[in-house]
Design a protein around this motif. Structure first.
Motif, PDB file in Angstrom:
ATOM      1  N   PHE A 153       0.829  -1.207   0.000  1.00 47.14           N
ATOM      2  CA  PHE A 153       0.000   0.000   0.000  1.00 47.14           C
ATOM      3  C   PHE A 153       0.864   1.258   0.000  1.00 47.14           C
ATOM      4  CE2 PHE A 153      -2.474   3.270   2.240  1.00 47.14           C
ATOM      5  CZ  PHE A 153      -3.612   3.304   1.434  1.00 47.14           C
ATOM      6  N   VAL A 154       1.893   1.265   0.824  1.00 47.62           N
ATOM      7  CA  VAL A 154       2.766   2.437   0.910  1.00 47.62           C
ATOM      8  C   VAL A 154       3.528   2.647  -0.399  1.00 47.62           C
ATOM      9  CG1 VAL A 154       4.829   3.340   2.049  1.00 47.62           C
ATOM     10  CG2 VAL A 154       2.977   2.367   3.412  1.00 47.62           C
ATOM     11  N   LEU A 155       3.984   1.561  -1.021  1.00 50.31           N
ATOM     12  CA  LEU A 155       4.692   1.688  -2.284  1.00 50.31           C
ATOM     13  C   LEU A 155       3.799   2.257  -3.380  1.00 50.31           C
ATOM     14  CD1 LEU A 155       6.775  -1.628  -2.379  1.00 50.31           C
ATOM     15  CD2 LEU A 155       7.616   0.675  -1.922  1.00 50.31           C
ATOM     16  N   VAL A 156       2.521   1.884  -3.361  1.00 50.35           N
ATOM     17  CA  VAL A 156       1.612   2.286  -4.432  1.00 50.35           C
ATOM     18  C   VAL A 156       1.104   3.710  -4.247  1.00 50.35           C
ATOM     19  CG1 VAL A 156      -0.673   1.815  -5.425  1.00 50.35           C
ATOM     20  CG2 VAL A 156       0.917  -0.055  -5.021  1.00 50.35           C
ATOM     21  N   VAL A 157       0.829   4.120  -3.002  1.00 49.80           N
ATOM     22  CA  VAL A 157       0.205   5.434  -2.792  1.00 49.80           C
ATOM     23  C   VAL A 157       1.180   6.500  -2.315  1.00 49.80           C
ATOM     24  CG1 VAL A 157      -1.991   4.330  -2.238  1.00 49.80           C
ATOM     25  CG2 VAL A 157      -0.473   5.034  -0.380  1.00 49.80           C
ATOM     26  N   LEU A 158       2.400   6.111  -1.923  1.00 51.39           N
ATOM     27  CA  LEU A 158       3.322   7.109  -1.385  1.00 51.39           C
ATOM     28  C   LEU A 158       4.657   7.100  -2.108  1.00 51.39           C
ATOM     29  CD1 LEU A 158       4.044   9.252   0.727  1.00 51.39           C
ATOM     30  CD2 LEU A 158       4.705   7.399   2.285  1.00 51.39           C
ATOM     31  N   VAL A 159       5.380   6.003  -2.041  1.00 48.46           N
ATOM     32  CA  VAL A 159       6.753   5.984  -2.554  1.00 48.46           C
ATOM     33  C   VAL A 159       6.782   6.125  -4.075  1.00 48.46           C
ATOM     34  CG1 VAL A 159       8.867   4.643  -2.716  1.00 48.46           C
ATOM     35  CG2 VAL A 159       7.535   4.608  -0.603  1.00 48.46           C
ATOM     36  N   GLY A 160       6.057   5.244  -4.770  1.00 42.56           N
ATOM     37  CA  GLY A 160       6.068   5.288  -6.225  1.00 42.56           C
ATOM     38  C   GLY A 160       5.584   6.609  -6.804  1.00 42.56           C
ATOM     39  N   PRO A 161       4.440   7.137  -6.356  1.00 44.18           N
ATOM     40  CA  PRO A 161       3.929   8.371  -6.950  1.00 44.18           C
ATOM     41  C   PRO A 161       4.671   9.647  -6.552  1.00 44.18           C
ATOM     42  CG  PRO A 161       2.155   7.050  -6.003  1.00 44.18           C
ATOM     43  CD  PRO A 161       3.435   6.486  -5.500  1.00 44.18           C
ATOM     44  N   LEU A 162       5.253   9.714  -5.350  1.00 46.26           N
ATOM     45  CA  LEU A 162       5.748  11.002  -4.852  1.00 46.26           C
ATOM     46  C   LEU A 162       7.272  11.124  -4.823  1.00 46.26           C
ATOM     47  CD1 LEU A 162       3.263  11.807  -1.941  1.00 46.26           C
ATOM     48  CD2 LEU A 162       3.168  12.423  -4.360  1.00 46.26           C
ATOM     49  N   ALA A 163       7.993  10.032  -5.032  1.00 47.92           N
ATOM     50  CA  ALA A 163       9.457  10.150  -5.057  1.00 47.92           C
ATOM     51  C   ALA A 163       9.905  11.031  -6.223  1.00 47.92           C
ATOM     52  CB  ALA A 163      10.093   8.763  -5.147  1.00 47.92           C
ATOM     53  N   GLY A 164       9.316  10.810  -7.400  1.00 49.95           N
ATOM     54  CA  GLY A 164       9.664  11.625  -8.556  1.00 49.95           C
ATOM     55  C   GLY A 164       9.314  13.095  -8.392  1.00 49.95           C
ATOM     56  N   PRO A 165       8.049  13.434  -8.064  1.00 53.54           N
ATOM     57  CA  PRO A 165       7.709  14.847  -7.877  1.00 53.54           C
ATOM     58  C   PRO A 165       8.558  15.553  -6.832  1.00 53.54           C
ATOM     59  CG  PRO A 165       5.721  13.559  -8.112  1.00 53.54           C
ATOM     60  CD  PRO A 165       6.855  12.577  -8.060  1.00 53.54           C
ATOM     61  N   ALA A 166       8.972  14.840  -5.786  1.00 53.82           N
ATOM     62  CA  ALA A 166       9.826  15.475  -4.778  1.00 53.82           C
ATOM     63  C   ALA A 166      11.149  15.923  -5.392  1.00 53.82           C
ATOM     64  CB  ALA A 166      10.071  14.506  -3.621  1.00 53.82           C
ATOM     65  N   VAL A 167      11.715  15.085  -6.254  1.00 52.06           N
ATOM     66  CA  VAL A 167      12.968  15.452  -6.934  1.00 52.06           C
ATOM     67  C   VAL A 167      12.709  16.542  -7.961  1.00 52.06           C
ATOM     68  CG1 VAL A 167      14.813  14.588  -8.430  1.00 52.06           C
ATOM     69  CG2 VAL A 167      13.998  13.186  -6.528  1.00 52.06           C
ATOM     70  N   TRP A 168      11.630  16.437  -8.713  1.00 47.61           N
ATOM     71  CA  TRP A 168      11.337  17.438  -9.742  1.00 47.61           C
ATOM     72  C   TRP A 168      11.077  18.803  -9.139  1.00 47.61           C
ATOM     73  CZ3 TRP A 168       7.146  13.613 -11.780  1.00 47.61           C
ATOM     74  CH2 TRP A 168       7.791  12.474 -12.325  1.00 47.61           C
ATOM     75  N   ALA A 169      10.601  18.836  -7.896  1.00 51.23           N
ATOM     76  CA  ALA A 169      10.360  20.117  -7.233  1.00 51.23           C
ATOM     77  C   ALA A 169      11.631  20.679  -6.594  1.00 51.23           C
ATOM     78  CB  ALA A 169       9.282  19.955  -6.170  1.00 51.23           C
ATOM     79  N   GLY A 170      12.732  19.933  -6.642  1.00 49.36           N
ATOM     80  CA  GLY A 170      13.999  20.409  -6.109  1.00 49.36           C
ATOM     81  C   GLY A 170      14.296  20.002  -4.689  1.00 49.36           C
ATOM     82  N   ARG A 171      13.516  19.121  -4.095  1.00 52.44           N
ATOM     83  CA  ARG A 171      13.762  18.680  -2.718  1.00 52.44           C
ATOM     84  C   ARG A 171      15.004  17.797  -2.677  1.00 52.44           C
ATOM     85  NH1 ARG A 171      10.871  18.203   2.107  1.00 52.44           N
ATOM     86  NH2 ARG A 171       9.075  19.198   1.126  1.00 52.44           N
ATOM     87  N   ARG A 172      15.841  18.022  -1.680  1.00 53.09           N
ATOM     88  CA  ARG A 172      17.073  17.244  -1.550  1.00 53.09           C
ATOM     89  C   ARG A 172      16.872  15.990  -0.715  1.00 53.09           C
ATOM     90  NH1 ARG A 172      20.126  18.839  -5.449  1.00 53.09           N
ATOM     91  NH2 ARG A 172      21.804  17.699  -4.394  1.00 53.09           N
ATOM     92  N   GLN A 173      16.130  16.084   0.387  1.00 52.41           N
ATOM     93  CA  GLN A 173      15.930  14.955   1.292  1.00 52.41           C
ATOM     94  C   GLN A 173      14.640  14.219   0.932  1.00 52.41           C
ATOM     95  OE1 GLN A 173      18.226  14.002   3.421  1.00 52.41           O
ATOM     96  NE2 GLN A 173      19.549  15.744   2.955  1.00 52.41           N
ATOM     97  N   VAL A 174      14.696  13.402  -0.102  1.00 49.24           N
ATOM     98  CA  VAL A 174      13.495  12.720  -0.570  1.00 49.24           C
ATOM     99  C   VAL A 174      13.054  11.644   0.416  1.00 49.24           C
ATOM    100  CG1 VAL A 174      12.502  11.369  -2.451  1.00 49.24           C
ATOM    101  CG2 VAL A 174      14.124  13.205  -2.955  1.00 49.24           C
ATOM    102  N   ILE A 175      14.000  10.859   0.906  1.00 51.19           N
ATOM    103  CA  ILE A 175      13.666   9.792   1.858  1.00 51.19           C
ATOM    104  C   ILE A 175      13.084  10.385   3.137  1.00 51.19           C
ATOM    105  CG2 ILE A 175      14.588   7.904   3.246  1.00 51.19           C
ATOM    106  CD1 ILE A 175      14.367   7.266   0.311  1.00 51.19           C
ATOM    107  N   GLY A 176      13.643  11.500   3.595  1.00 55.73           N
ATOM    108  CA  GLY A 176      13.098  12.162   4.779  1.00 55.73           C
ATOM    109  C   GLY A 176      11.676  12.635   4.560  1.00 55.73           C
ATOM    110  N   PHE A 177      11.400  13.163   3.382  1.00 59.94           N
ATOM    111  CA  PHE A 177      10.039  13.597   3.062  1.00 59.94           C
ATOM    112  C   PHE A 177       9.076  12.413   3.076  1.00 59.94           C
ATOM    113  CE2 PHE A 177       7.041  13.657  -0.544  1.00 59.94           C
ATOM    114  CZ  PHE A 177       6.121  14.563  -0.054  1.00 59.94           C
ATOM    115  N   LEU A 178       9.471  11.307   2.455  1.00 58.48           N
ATOM    116  CA  LEU A 178       8.604  10.126   2.407  1.00 58.48           C
ATOM    117  C   LEU A 178       8.374   9.563   3.808  1.00 58.48           C
ATOM    118  CD1 LEU A 178      10.073   8.342  -0.744  1.00 58.48           C
ATOM    119  CD2 LEU A 178       7.975   9.694  -0.601  1.00 58.48           C
TER     120      LEU A 178
END
Length: 297
Positions: A153-178
């Motif tokens: 569930f977490v991979l489908v609704v959180l990690v997979g969809p939001l890891a990319g946008p976090a990087v595209w928005a310029g965030r450095r700490q992606v794992i911390g955000f997730l």
């Protein structure tokens, strides 16, 4: 809280404007077509038993698709923020510089999930021990079901969809955000991503209806109205994603010479467009969810 959530939902539903982003459409369509060509070359090399060359073409195809999606995501993030959408070549250059961060975040998440799977496998192996096996299985079975289901569930609704946008928005700490969203904002994230998946499903259904109905009518017009001497199955094969090699593997001979080949190529273009449009909506929706969670209006 309710007004904030409704505002976020309206922001997510506005993601249908991704279809008007012609630069992103061009970038994603070009990358998918190029990646498909490389995969076809890999299949041809594999048929000739050139395994190393096949692996090389396949790896290049996956790389083209990955960086093409990242370049498209950067342009869609510009659109979601109301900024001037960067040119495709600039987006590709930025994707080449930042795409590894998306891959790293996904690999870290998968590694953590893999560690849990290995731990559960070890506990299941221990259930074969006498005396403690049965009580251990009674505990491990429900715990494993909940753990594996929760990870999926977490991979489908959180990690997979939001890891990319976090990087595209310029965030450095992606794992911390997730990790922060997992601890304090998973229900809201799941609700917003459910809306994105629903929009993507509706877009897929609409595109599928257009492609299927249009291809059936076009095949009838070509064969009955114009007298094109090609079987209907071959006319529609490209629309269903079959190329010359895939059609040959189905057991049907390729008829019509250059005319039959042109029908497969033209149908393949339709198939690529039908694949790209729902993907655009999904990527734009993921960007909207990220912005709704991090930059509320």
């Amino acid at each position: 809280m309710t007004s904030t959530l409704l505002s976020a939902l309206s922001r997510v539903l506005a993601s249908v404007d991704a279809l008007r982003n012609l630069r992103a459409l061009y970038a994603l369509l070009a990358s998918f077509c190029f990646a498909g060509l490389l995969v076809a070359m890999a299949q041809s090399a594999l048929a000739r038993e050139q395994n190393l060359l096949s692996a090389l073409w396949l790896g290049l195809g996956l790389a083209v698709a990955f960086f093409g999606v990242n370049a498209t995501g950067l342009m869609l993030m510009d659109q979601a923020r109301g900024r001037l959408v960067r040119d495709p070549q600039d987006a590709l250059a930025d994707a080449l510089r930042s795409g590894h961060r998306v891959l790293l975040a996904l690999l870290v998440a998968l590694a953590l999930a893999g560690a849990v799977v290995l731990a559960l496998a070890g506990l299941l192996w221990a259930t074969r021990w006498p005396f403690v096996g049965a009580p251990l299985l009674a505990v491990v079975l429900p715990a494993g079901v909940l753990a594996l289901g929760g990870i999926s569930f977490v991979l489908v609704v959180l990690v997979g969809p939001l890891a990319g946008p976090a990087v595209w928005a310029g965030r450095r700490q992606v794992i911390g955000f997730l990790r922060e969203r997992l601890r304090h904002g998973l229900p809201e994230t799941a609700l917003l991503m459910s809306a994105v998946y629903l929009m993507t499903a509706l877009a897929t259904a609409a595109v599928s209806f257009v492609v299927v109905s249009g291809s059936r009518l076009m095949a009838g017009l070509a064969i009955v109205g114009a007298g094109v001497e090609l079987p209907a199955r071959q006319l529609l094969a490209g629309v269903m994603g079959l190329g010359p090699r895939g059609f040959g593997a189905s057991g049907m001979p390729l008829e019509g010479g250059s005319l039959g080949l042109a029908a497969l190529i033209g149908g393949g273009v339709v198939f690529a467009i039908a694949l790209v449009l729902p993907t655009l909506v999904w990527l734009r929706g993921c960007c909207a969810v990220y912005l709704a969670l991090t930059e509320p209006e």
